[in-house]
Design a protein around this motif. Structure first.
Motif, PDB file in Angstrom:
ATOM      1  N   ILE A  97     -35.539  11.994  61.149  1.00 37.16           N
ATOM      2  CA  ILE A  97     -35.914  11.599  62.509  1.00 37.16           C
ATOM      3  C   ILE A  97     -34.977  12.247  63.529  1.00 37.16           C
ATOM      4  N   VAL A  98     -35.579  12.786  64.593  1.00 36.60           N
ATOM      5  CA  VAL A  98     -34.838  13.309  65.745  1.00 36.60           C
ATOM      6  C   VAL A  98     -35.196  12.458  66.957  1.00 36.60           C
ATOM      7  N   THR A  99     -34.190  11.924  67.621  1.00 34.93           N
ATOM      8  CA  THR A  99     -34.400  11.046  68.769  1.00 34.93           C
ATOM      9  C   THR A  99     -34.192  11.828  70.065  1.00 34.93           C
ATOM     10  N   LEU A 100     -35.193  11.738  70.962  1.00 35.82           N
ATOM     11  CA  LEU A 100     -35.139  12.413  72.265  1.00 35.82           C
ATOM     12  C   LEU A 100     -35.133  11.359  73.363  1.00 35.82           C
ATOM     13  N   ASN A 101     -34.245  11.534  74.332  1.00 34.39           N
ATOM     14  CA  ASN A 101     -34.126  10.605  75.453  1.00 34.39           C
ATOM     15  C   ASN A 101     -34.390  11.365  76.743  1.00 34.39           C
ATOM     16  N   VAL A 102     -35.441  10.974  77.470  1.00 35.13           N
ATOM     17  CA  VAL A 102     -35.783  11.583  78.756  1.00 35.13           C
ATOM     18  C   VAL A 102     -35.444  10.567  79.840  1.00 35.13           C
ATOM     19  N   THR A 103     -34.617  10.968  80.820  1.00 37.69           N
ATOM     20  CA  THR A 103     -34.124  10.033  81.816  1.00 37.69           C
ATOM     21  C   THR A 103     -34.282  10.603  83.219  1.00 37.69           C
ATOM     22  N   THR A 104     -34.267   9.707  84.202  1.00 38.40           N
ATOM     23  CA  THR A 104     -34.364  10.101  85.609  1.00 38.40           C
ATOM     24  C   THR A 104     -33.007  10.127  86.289  1.00 38.40           C
ATOM     25  N   GLY A 105     -31.941  10.009  85.558  1.00 37.63           N
ATOM     26  CA  GLY A 105     -30.608   9.933  86.143  1.00 37.63           C
ATOM     27  C   GLY A 105     -30.216  11.189  86.889  1.00 37.63           C
TER      28      GLY A 105
END
Length: 655
Positions: A97-105
């Protein structure tokens, strides 16, 4: 160090697929750029590294099939793209598993997708906006303050929490409202008034204003604020006004005083400016005023709570017609501005296990000498194929000369004890040690014993040596190999026969013999004690000859008795025997003694001669010859009737 996925990672993956095909079966997700966190609106590509047909790759997001193909591209990421991703090959095997985090920061702290034990890591403090002054923190303590966006971390510091801050140039849009201003008509004559420059009695902090009295010419004027004298002269100027300058002002002279008026200084962003005195019959100009440096987006005026007139004019003035001016007024203005704002983000690194904790294992329940003890561990992912080194310990003491890439330890009979093993990377950044396991080493086969069929051995004889040992009953299938030595030098190489044979011995075959037994791997080897074997020459033994001679005489006597019995007892035999070692003719004997009596008389003359007749020429044998003669008369020394028996007896001494 490769911070983004590029040629170095591609070469590494190809190398692993070629060198370690067993590990390359499971697909691997490669992410470009190689970070686990991105901002909204950015592009990211994920590639499924497989050996099979790339077109048969399947992509899963949160365990839901989303795409088929080798490369999965997100052109403009948004928050719904966050989550767990996997790719699957045609055989149905899924990647890790590869975890991707997309944020508006405004600022994000990025780490590589894959971080393993022992890795040195680079973190990036990133913003898509103009920014300055980057600071990195480790466990809330500043560790780097040099405006670099990258922080390099040693493998020993991966368990800490990291944070970065960055001043980002930020654009703000905000709507502000002025205070209410109540407008009424004044009955004052213009000569009693004060003239304001600019023509409003409300201003922002930092601005300037000048007040001039319209009357009192030729006299001294005094200015008062809240009934206290503050200045002298016909005009009074306030430079860089502050909130404290707000109050009730008037100007006084000897003959005449001005009307009182109020001056307001505001520190807010927006104010509504109106004339200090409003007279009937004239228009009124209102101004919505904000601080310089802000960009005005829109302006709206309100009278008694109702919108009067919107405007996008930067001066934002509005003219109120005469006879409609009384009321409560205010204005709102939407302002935009830019300023550097400090934003922070933090990350706790997810460290993947490089290899599992090792475990001591044995092939069979009963450990025999020559068996292997194995230090088992397993690697996590194929793109990490480090050189691992293994060290074995017995009773907490390091087993010498085994700090190598071999994970197998061969044991001897004397090696029983508590075993453990340690696995580490070549650069010693990751070390793991197994639990202890007591192992008792048992004998595979005993020390061999060398035996011979006969000893001593005479020259020319056959000599056979046998190397005796026995396998443990549980290891009957183990192959044993045998070798033989004379005086420490090999005379028969290792083979499956436990016998060594010399068909015709020579004197030089004498020596100290030993044998050695081993298993094919040469892990167990044992040698017997030495056995001394001497090869001897032939020896002439007088005692042996005498013994043989006696036996021959007895045989001859038996033969004579048989012959006499055949002659029907016609004569009574008288036997005179003489045994000499001589070379004379068999007839040259002593005179036989005469026996008187009735009946026929038989005379016998027996001679044992060691000299061979002329017909025998062998020189290496001892021969005994017997001459035997009988006679019926005794009156004459001449034998009338003679029978001669030649018996050849070979004597040999064997040792």
């Amino acid at each position: 160090m490769c911070r983004l996925w590029g040629p170095c990672q591609t070469i590494l993956l190809i190398y692993l697929m070629i060198q370690h095909p067993g590990y390359a079966k499971r697909p691997v997700v490669m992410v470009i750029p190689n970070y686990n966190k991105i901002l909204t609106g950015e592009k990211i590509m994920m590639t499924c590294g497989v050996e099979s047909d790339p077109s048969e790759c399947s992509w899963f997001h949160e365990n839901i099939l989303i795409y088929t193909g080798k490369d999965y591209v997100i052109s403009m990421a948004d928050m719904r793209h966050s989550g767990e991703y996997q790719c699957q090959n045609s055989a149905g095997e899924r990647s890790e598993i590869v975890t991707l985090n997309v944020t508006t920061g405004q600022v994000i702290l990025q780490a590589p997708v894959y971080i393993y034990e022992g890795d040195d890591v680079s973190l990036r403090c990133y913003s898509s906006y103009p920014a300055k002054h980057t600071i990195f923190y480790k466990d809330n303590r500043i560790i780097q303050n040099n405006n670099s966006d990258l922080l390099h971390i040693k493998s020993t510091d991966l368990t800490s929490t990291y944070r970065c801050s960055k001043q980002v140039l930020t654009t703000f849009n905000k709507t502000y409202s002025s205070d209410d201003t109540i407008i009424t008509y004044t009955d004052l004559v213009e000569s009693d008034s004060v003239i304001f420059t600019p023509e409003y009695n409300k201003l922002l902090t930092g601005e300037n204003i000048t007040m001039t009295f319209n009357g009192g010419f030729g006299t001294t004027n005094y200015w008062y604020k809240d009934y206290e004298k503050v200045a002298e002269g016909r005009s009074y100027t306030i430079t860089s006004a502050q909130v404290g300058h707000s109050g009730v002002y008037d100007c006084r002279t000897k003959g005449k005083n001005s009307a009182q008026f109020r001056l307001d200084v505001s520190d807010g962003p927006v104010i509504l400016q109106a004339p200090p005195l409003v007279y009937r019959g004239s228009d009124m100009v209102l101004r919505c005023h904000s601080r310089p440096g802000y960009r005005v987006i829109s302006t709206t005026f309100y009278k008694d709570g109702n919108a009067a007139q919107p405007s996008t004019n930067d001066r934002a003035t509005v003219i109120i017609p005469q006879n409609q001016q009384v009321g409560r007024y205010r204005c709102t203005r939407t302002l935009s501005w830019e300023e550097y704002v400090t934003y922070t983000d933090e990350v706790s690194l997810h460290i993947r296990e490089l290899f599992s904790k090792p475990k001591i294992s044995i092939v069979q329940n009963t450990v025999r000498e020559g068996d292997n003890i194995i230090c088992n561990t397993s690697l996590s992912l194929p793109q990490k194929r480090p050189l691992l080194q293994f060290t074995f310990y017995r009773d907490r003491q390091k087993v010498l000369n085994l700090n190598s890439s071999s994970k197998v330890l061969n044991v001897r009979l004397e090696d029983s004890g508590n075993y453990s093993c340690e696995v580490r990377t070549a650069n010693n950044t990751v070390r793991k040690r197994s639990a202890e396991l007591y192992i008792r080493i048992q004998e595979l086969f005993p020390k061999p014993n060398l035996t011979t069929i006969q000893n001593p051995v005479t020259k020319g004889d056959t000599m056979t040596l046998i190397c005796n040992t026995s396998l443990s009953p549980l290891r009957r299938s183990t192959e044993l190999q045998f070798a033989f030595y004379r005086d420490g030098r090999n005379v028969q190489r290792f083979n499956l026969s436990n016998q060594y044979e010399v068909l015709s011995t020579e004197l030089e075959d004498s020596g100290n013999y030993s044998c050695e037994v081993r298993i094919p791997t040469n892990n167990v080897k044992k040698r017997s004690e030495e056995v001394s074997i001497q090869i001897k020459e032939y020896e002439h033994s007088t005692a042996a000859l005498v013994t043989i001679s006696v036996i021959i005489i007895i045989i001859i006597i038996i033969i004579i008795i048989i012959l006499i019995s055949v002659n029907k007892n016609k004569c009574k035999p008288l036997i005179t025997s003489t045994s000499k070692k001589q070379t004379a003719d068999p007839q040259e004997t002593e005179s036989p003694r005469v026996v008187s009596g009735e009946g026929d008389v038989c005379y016998a003359d027996i001679k044992i001669n060691h000299k061979a007749p002329a017909t025998h020429t062998a020189s290496n044998e001892d021969l005994c010859y017997v001459n035997f003669a009988t006679s019926r008369t005794a009156s004459s020394p001449t034998v009338v009737e003679t029978q001669v028996i030649y018996s050849e007896i070979k004597g040999r001494t064997e040792i």
